[in-house]
Enzyme design. Structure first.
Site, PDB file in Angstrom:
ATOM      1  N   GLY A 101      -0.584   4.964   0.496  1.00 46.12           N
ATOM      2  CA  GLY A 101      -1.460   6.078   0.737  1.00 46.12           C
ATOM      3  C   GLY A 101      -2.386   6.172  -0.081  1.00 46.12           C
ATOM      4  N   SER A 153       0.892  -1.282  -0.069  1.00 44.03           N
ATOM      5  CA  SER A 153       0.061  -0.121   0.171  1.00 44.03           C
ATOM      6  C   SER A 153       1.092   1.358  -0.066  1.00 44.03           C
ATOM      7  CB  SER A 153      -1.017  -0.053   1.261  1.00 44.03           C
ATOM      8  OG  SER A 153      -0.247  -0.228   2.503  1.00 44.03           O
ATOM      9  N   GLU A 177      -1.479   6.667  -3.405  1.00 44.10           N
ATOM     10  CA  GLU A 177      -0.983   6.541  -4.615  1.00 44.10           C
ATOM     11  C   GLU A 177      -1.346   5.139  -5.195  1.00 44.10           C
ATOM     12  OE1 GLU A 177       3.051   7.590  -5.250  1.00 44.10           O
ATOM     13  OE2 GLU A 177       2.863   8.942  -3.282  1.00 44.10           O
ATOM     14  N   GLY A 209      -5.224   1.315   5.432  1.00 44.75           N
ATOM     15  CA  GLY A 209      -4.752   0.053   5.354  1.00 44.75           C
ATOM     16  C   GLY A 209      -5.520  -1.070   5.877  1.00 44.75           C
ATOM     17  N   ASP A 210      -6.084  -0.830   7.059  1.00 45.16           N
ATOM     18  CA  ASP A 210      -6.956  -2.050   7.597  1.00 45.16           C
ATOM     19  C   ASP A 210      -8.262  -2.262   6.683  1.00 45.16           C
ATOM     20  OD1 ASP A 210      -5.239  -1.601   9.734  1.00 45.16           O
ATOM     21  OD2 ASP A 210      -6.537  -0.314  10.992  1.00 45.16           O
TER      22      ASP A 210
HETATM   23  O1  LIG Z   1       0.000  -1.247  16.143  1.00 47.07           O
HETATM   24  P1  LIG Z   1       0.387  -0.216  15.523  1.00 47.07           P
HETATM   25  O2  LIG Z   1       1.344  -0.291  14.480  1.00 47.07           O
HETATM   26  O3  LIG Z   1       1.102   0.947  16.580  1.00 47.07           O
HETATM   27  O4  LIG Z   1      -0.903   0.452  14.991  1.00 47.07           O
HETATM   28  C1  LIG Z   1      -1.995   0.792  15.645  1.00 47.07           C
HETATM   29  C2  LIG Z   1      -2.630   2.004  14.927  1.00 47.07           C
HETATM   30  O5  LIG Z   1      -3.006   1.281  13.694  1.00 47.07           O
HETATM   31  C3  LIG Z   1      -4.716   1.670  13.521  1.00 47.07           C
HETATM   32  O6  LIG Z   1      -5.099   0.484  13.839  1.00 47.07           O
HETATM   33  C4  LIG Z   1      -4.791   2.303  12.163  1.00 47.07           C
HETATM   34  O7  LIG Z   1      -4.182   1.121  11.351  1.00 47.07           O
HETATM   35  C5  LIG Z   1      -4.936   2.588  14.576  1.00 47.07           C
HETATM   36  O8  LIG Z   1      -6.514   2.326  15.070  1.00 47.07           O
HETATM   37  C6  LIG Z   1      -3.862   2.354  15.798  1.00 47.07           C
HETATM   38  O9  LIG Z   1      -3.837   3.264  16.639  1.00 47.07           O
END
Ligand SMILES: O=P(O)(O)OC[C@H]1O[C@](O)(CO)[C@@H](O)[C@@H]1O
Length: 324
Positions: free
Chosen positions: A225, A223, A227, A254-255
């Site tokens: 962003g 991924s 783009e 991304g999720d």
């Molecule tokens: O586990 P990491 O990489 O710190 O990411 C957590 C963050 O990622 C997210 O799930 C978004 O992808 C946020 O909700 C959360 O704060």
């Protein structure tokens, strides 16, 4: 619909703060603020549940403040198998500016000790014995979890013949890939860190993605962003250009992408259809705070605006800009 196990080893409460413009070192009066239960695997779980899948969540939650997560799970019909640990689940701060730019401050999280880990692995065995169609393993590691333990989780999933969809970073990403995953979703920075080199152009990025496949990620989606993104799948390279949307908040894009792709695979969609669905869901997500919604009134239009191209793997260096 399918049964999925979504694992978040370091969940978070996301505190989203809206400001006009972030000026480091100055006082800001926020336009709005909201706290929601989150974490990568939990966000994926919510999307999958909204799409009709039967989702169990596992990982760790601090016993001092698990109320918001418990309410989230109940609201989405998620089965809660999270191991409670001493302390508080972390709060991550997301500062969103009027132009859609977001600055993330992700904090370390509560410490997971060996007893917590053993409890989690016992729960994992139980959950895998229910024969989920896939395991999603997403997010960073809480303090106390050694990166090699990601490999242990993936190996355990192999024992039960359950495919793993991995979205993590750093040493955890390396350990997970080495153990062998069905799909891996690095962003471009995470891929560069994994490869150990700056990826100066598209050809280098695609070479790294193929190296990741060779190292154990059967399918890789990178991924980038807003783009165009790249998916290396079944001997083909897919170049996917997202629709242009007004960006309000990129945090869950991304999720949403990962969940959309997994939904497509579980629903028997062809690769192009699954990528189109996933990319549209990620674009939908950036229009607001939170995960993408396939029930958005214009979701079909978003899907129609996704531009897909495919080439054989050998042609990676010639992947082109889409036609205007
Ligand atoms: O586990 P990491 O990489 O710190 O990411 C957590 C963050 O990622 C997210 O799930 C978004 O992808 C946020 O909700 C959360 O704060």
């Amino acid at each position: 619909m399918s049964h999925v196990l979504a694992i978040t080893l370091n969940p978070a409460l996301d505190l989203s703060i809206g400001v006009d413009q972030l000026v480091p070192g100055t006082l800001h009066r926020a336009r709005n603020a909201a706290t929601v239960a989150a974490g990568k695997g939990h966000n994926v779980a919510c999307v999958l549940a909204a799409l009709g899948h039967d989702v169990t969540v596992a990982g760790f939650l601090g016993d001092e403040n698990d109320g918001a997560h418990a309410r989230l799970f109940a609201a989405h019909g998620l089965v809660d198998r999270c191991t409670r640990i001493a302390g508080a689940t972390r709060t991550n701060v997301k500062i969103g500016e009027a132009d859609g730019r977001v600055s993330d401050v992700n904090t370390p999280g509560a410490i997971v000790n060996d007893t917590d880990w053993q409890a989690f692995m016992a729960t994992l065995d139980d959950a895998l014995a229910q024969a989920p169609a896939a395991v999603v393993l997403a997010g960073s590691l809480a303090p106390g979890i050694a990166p090699a333990r990601i490999g242990d989780i993936v190996q355990r999933c192999h024992t039960y013949e359950v495919p793993v969809w991995l979205d993590t970073s750093g040493a955890a990403l390396a350990a997970g890939v080495a153990a062998g995953c069905a799909w891996v979703k690095p962003n471009a920075c995470e891929l560069a860190e994994w490869a150990g080199v700056a990826l100066a152009d598209e050809a280098e990025l695609l070479t790294a993605a193929h190296d990741m496949q060779a190292a154990g990620g059967a399918h890789v989606i990178v991924s980038r962003g807003g783009e165009r993104l790249y998916a290396c799948h079944a001997g083909q390279l897919w170049v996917v250009t997202p629709p242009r949307v007004a960006v309000a908040n990129t945090v869950c894009a991304g999720d949403s992408l990962l969940a959309g792709l997994l939904h497509g695979q579980l629903s028997g969609q062809a690769t192009d259809e699954a990528l189109r669905f996933a990319c549209a869901l990620a674009a939908e997500a950036v229009r607001h705070v939170g995960v993408g919604r396939a029930d958005a009134p214009d979701f079909s239009d978003l899907q129609a605006q996704v531009c897909l191209e495919t080439t054989p793997h050998g042609a990676v260096a010639t992947a082109r800009e889409p036609s205007p």
